[in-house]
Design a protein around this motif. Sequence first.
Motif, short mmCIF file in Angstrom:
data_model
loop_
_atom_site.label_atom_id
_atom_site.label_comp_id
_atom_site.label_asym_id
_atom_site.label_seq_id
_atom_site.Cartn_x
_atom_site.Cartn_y
_atom_site.Cartn_z
N CYS A 117 54.44 43.70 33.20
CA CYS A 117 53.40 43.39 32.12
C CYS A 117 52.43 42.37 32.55
O CYS A 117 51.42 42.41 32.20
CB CYS A 117 54.33 43.20 30.89
N LEU A 118 52.97 41.38 33.15
CA LEU A 118 52.06 40.27 33.78
C LEU A 118 51.17 40.68 34.53
O LEU A 118 49.92 39.97 34.62
CB LEU A 118 52.89 38.96 34.32
N LEU A 119 51.52 41.63 35.54
CA LEU A 119 50.62 42.17 36.60
C LEU A 119 49.61 43.00 36.05
O LEU A 119 48.29 42.99 36.36
CB LEU A 119 51.51 42.84 37.92
N LEU A 120 49.98 43.88 35.15
CA LEU A 120 49.15 44.93 34.38
C LEU A 120 48.00 44.23 33.51
O LEU A 120 47.00 44.82 33.00
CB LEU A 120 49.55 45.85 33.96
N ALA A 121 48.33 42.95 33.09
CA ALA A 121 47.68 42.28 31.81
C ALA A 121 47.38 40.78 32.41
O ALA A 121 48.05 39.94 31.87
CB ALA A 121 48.30 42.37 30.46
N PRO A 122 46.45 40.69 33.28
CA PRO A 122 46.12 39.36 33.79
C PRO A 122 46.01 38.28 32.79
O PRO A 122 46.46 37.07 33.11
CB PRO A 122 45.02 39.77 34.78
N PRO A 123 45.24 38.54 31.82
CA PRO A 123 45.16 37.31 30.72
C PRO A 123 46.43 37.05 30.22
O PRO A 123 46.79 35.84 30.10
CB PRO A 123 44.34 37.97 29.84
N LEU A 124 47.42 37.70 30.17
CA LEU A 124 48.70 37.45 29.56
C LEU A 124 49.43 36.80 30.73
O LEU A 124 49.97 35.98 30.46
CB LEU A 124 49.41 38.79 29.31
N HIS A 144 50.59 41.99 45.02
CA HIS A 144 51.16 43.09 45.62
C HIS A 144 52.27 43.58 44.59
O HIS A 144 53.19 44.41 44.95
CB HIS A 144 51.68 42.84 46.82
N GLY A 145 52.46 43.27 43.48
CA GLY A 145 53.47 43.42 42.51
C GLY A 145 54.83 43.13 42.49
O GLY A 145 55.82 43.86 41.81
N TYR A 146 55.19 41.95 43.28
CA TYR A 146 56.68 41.63 43.43
C TYR A 146 56.83 40.99 41.98
O TYR A 146 56.23 40.32 41.04
CB TYR A 146 56.79 40.51 44.39
#
Length: 274
Positions: free
Chosen positions: A237-244, A125-127
């Motif tokens: 950034c972490l949410l939009l790039a799951p591998p990261l 949910h993007g928190y």
Amino acid sequence: MLIIGLTGSIATGKSTVSSLLSSPPYSLPIIDADHLARKVVEPGTPGYAAIVSYFGPSTPDLLLPSNPSDPASKHAPRGLNRPALGRRVFGTSEERKRDRMILNKIVHPAVRWEVYKALVYYYLHGYWAVVLDVPLLFESGMDLICGTVVVVGVSDPKVQMARLRARDAHLSAEDAENRVLSQGDVKGKVEKAEFRGVDSGRGVIVWNDGDREELEREVKGALGKIQGTSPRWWAWCLLLAPPLGVGVAAWNLAVNYGIRRRWERKEAAEKAKL
């Protein structure tokens, strides 16, 4: 998403800090381990059955009495009498330590599973951050998954005891002391948080020796430090790039594990000098 581990000993003000963090201007979601610990031992759960099976035969008042005015309650499962269970497991004797260990083995795995489900929910949910409120954060090993740990402490143990007895009037002085001792010395938790790294923001101390206004200033300073080391844009950034995100989580786990090993070696060296 940053996982903020919130801990402290009983009656240090951890719940008040949790309440402040969940309210504006912070409005952070709270995963309350105490609430989950009650949920996983409600009547009908495997945890409830395990506790009744082990503690029931030797603890006559383990279950709450049924309501005489409600005939249907006679056939309904009775909830746990938490003060009675507390008297059974809180204390420093070997028997109470053993019983507390058994209770923890029943409750902790179920709580961990609920925690992991909640973390996934808030991540999706993007928190940017979530507060993991766990009284025994270090003891349960859940500090390993936290990007930062906030310890709420008091300098004077007498203040802690007075707050506990004012909050829970039914406790005797001995009961209050047993509960404080069972959750560990808060100064030890402060030392562990400081060892994680105060400058890096991995360990943050919130002192609660004064009034609420002073505590609010402490919380504001703590959040400012945390946001400085883990800004909101990084969470996106972490949410939009799951591998990261997976890579950062693995790196954080490795760093925390290394910190724990160094702490254990430090403790072993200090004991060897005695």
